[in-house]
Design a protein around this motif. Sequence first.
Motif, short mmCIF file in Angstrom:
data_model
loop_
_atom_site.label_atom_id
_atom_site.label_comp_id
_atom_site.label_asym_id
_atom_site.label_seq_id
_atom_site.Cartn_x
_atom_site.Cartn_y
_atom_site.Cartn_z
N GLN A 118 -3.99 -12.80 2.58
CA GLN A 118 -3.03 -11.72 2.40
C GLN A 118 -2.63 -11.62 0.94
O GLN A 118 -2.44 -12.63 0.26
N SER A 136 -4.95 -7.32 3.19
CA SER A 136 -5.78 -8.52 3.31
C SER A 136 -7.09 -8.28 2.58
O SER A 136 -7.67 -7.19 2.64
N GLN A 138 -10.93 -8.37 1.80
CA GLN A 138 -12.18 -8.41 2.52
C GLN A 138 -13.31 -8.96 1.65
O GLN A 138 -14.18 -9.68 2.11
N GLN A 150 -7.82 -4.31 2.96
CA GLN A 150 -7.40 -3.50 4.10
C GLN A 150 -5.88 -3.52 4.18
O GLN A 150 -5.25 -4.59 4.05
N GLU A 152 -2.56 -3.80 5.94
CA GLU A 152 -2.21 -4.53 7.16
C GLU A 152 -1.73 -3.60 8.27
O GLU A 152 -1.75 -3.97 9.44
N THR A 155 -6.16 -0.94 9.56
CA THR A 155 -7.37 -1.71 9.31
C THR A 155 -8.65 -0.90 9.52
O THR A 155 -9.74 -1.46 9.63
N THR A 156 -8.54 0.43 9.57
CA THR A 156 -9.70 1.27 9.85
C THR A 156 -10.49 1.63 8.60
O THR A 156 -11.59 2.16 8.71
#
Length: 262
Positions: A118, A136, A138, A150, A152, A155-156
């Motif tokens: 995070q 977060s 990736q 992404q 939080e 998350t798409t």
Amino acid sequence: QPKQPRRSSGKKTSHCRPYPRGVGLDFRKLAGLTLFQYVDHHGVQLRPEAPPSELAVAVARHFEAMEVEEHACIGGFLSRLEGRTDYNRETTHYDGRAAPPAAKKRRRSKWAARPGEQVAAKVTRTDENGSWILASVQRFYAETETYDVQDEDDTTKLIRLPWSHVMRLSTGAEGCFHKGVDCMAIFPETTSFYRAKVSKSPVWKLSRTTPMIEEVIVKFEDDDDENGRTPHRRVPSRYVIPIPPKYFYEESEDVDLHLSGK
């Protein structure tokens, strides 16, 4: 949620520098005599009236800035184990100049946030209050010094951000959030960071053998109630971070703490 931010007045200068996040060794636990020996050996420059806390920060920042030849260090260590006395380690006396671009890139890659970690991420082009959000990681691309993160809350999709738009979260052990310090913190019941000021001195607690701060009490900007009072709010220390200029410090400031003749 806080109102639109007001323009703040100029801030007073300070000699205080935060303890570098990338240094795993806590020099604040060492005796003052040991720190002074390090300072004398490496020629670290300090203000004559520097307190012990500033001494530890100066040593840590010098330690972080040093370029180490790993093969030479390992070879010297093995030579000592074999009882040889012909090995002489060269010591570089740092001259206060900024590290070259290649060294900066290696350091940033070494201490970059890892996948799944995070972080605070700036997702707007402006500096409006709330432009930093909880996200977060990736992936980190060392060559271009960019992140894929992404949100939080969503998350798409992936967001590609430069190194200067991602900040690692607090560990609670940095010691840079004393009363009166400007910071950013997650506002209650949101995942956005808003500008705030530490309003009470944090309480240190011992976690195993490491002093830690579990929570920080702050006052958010533009968080006045109907009576014009700004409430104290408790925020887990993990979600309290320095303002960007303090986090993304210039390398030339890492050791030039003495400010002599200025």
